[in-house]
Design a protein around this motif. Sequence first.
Motif, PDB file in Angstrom:
ATOM      1  N   VAL A 109       0.789  -1.230   0.000  1.00  0.00           N
ATOM      2  CA  VAL A 109       0.000   0.000   0.000  1.00  0.00           C
ATOM      3  C   VAL A 109       0.825   1.287   0.000  1.00  0.00           C
ATOM      4  CG1 VAL A 109      -1.997  -1.112   1.088  1.00  0.00           C
ATOM      5  CG2 VAL A 109      -0.284   0.018   2.520  1.00  0.00           C
ATOM      6  N   LEU A 110       2.133   1.198   0.252  1.00  0.00           N
ATOM      7  CA  LEU A 110       2.969   2.396   0.316  1.00  0.00           C
ATOM      8  C   LEU A 110       4.091   2.348  -0.708  1.00  0.00           C
ATOM      9  CD1 LEU A 110       3.426   2.838   4.184  1.00  0.00           C
ATOM     10  CD2 LEU A 110       1.755   3.958   2.701  1.00  0.00           C
ATOM     11  N   TYR A 122       4.815   7.945   3.094  1.00  0.00           N
ATOM     12  CA  TYR A 122       3.394   8.024   3.411  1.00  0.00           C
ATOM     13  C   TYR A 122       3.029   9.478   3.667  1.00  0.00           C
ATOM     14  CZ  TYR A 122      -0.950   7.829   6.019  1.00  0.00           C
ATOM     15  OH  TYR A 122      -2.230   8.056   6.453  1.00  0.00           O
ATOM     16  N   GLN A 145      -4.243   3.830   5.572  1.00  0.00           N
ATOM     17  CA  GLN A 145      -3.187   3.069   4.908  1.00  0.00           C
ATOM     18  C   GLN A 145      -2.236   2.365   5.874  1.00  0.00           C
ATOM     19  OE1 GLN A 145      -1.888   6.036   1.838  1.00  0.00           O
ATOM     20  NE2 GLN A 145      -2.148   4.243   0.533  1.00  0.00           N
TER      21      GLN A 145
END
Length: 125
Positions: free
Chosen positions: A37-38, A54, A87
């Motif tokens: 996700v990052l 992030y 996230q």
Amino acid sequence: MLLIGSRAIVLHFPDFRAPKDWDLIATPAEIDRLREVLEPLELPGGSTKPTFRYDGAMVEVASTGTSEYWAHVYDLFANEPHLDVPQLGRLRLAPAAYLLLTKQCGLVYHTAHWHKNLEDLYFLR
């Protein structure tokens, strides 16, 4: 995951300096999820610490899978208060006393930002 560092300190003490990054302790499975996700970052000098971007800030992650110490800290604070961050997910908040200890220990190692650790230590004491 366990939130440590200046971002954790400011949650305990809102008048602490503004944090610039995220310092986390995570299991290998949690790190794998972050990779999905990052945006990954590569640090100069060949660091093997998982690092991501992030919300415009760097996220540095200490792995419980590569350090017995980090695994112990992670387990020790399993029941601490938490916050949910988009996230990143659920982050447990390390206690203020532990954060003070990390700033004291940070003065032992030769780091470029030793003066910041010293200022932080004075604030926390």
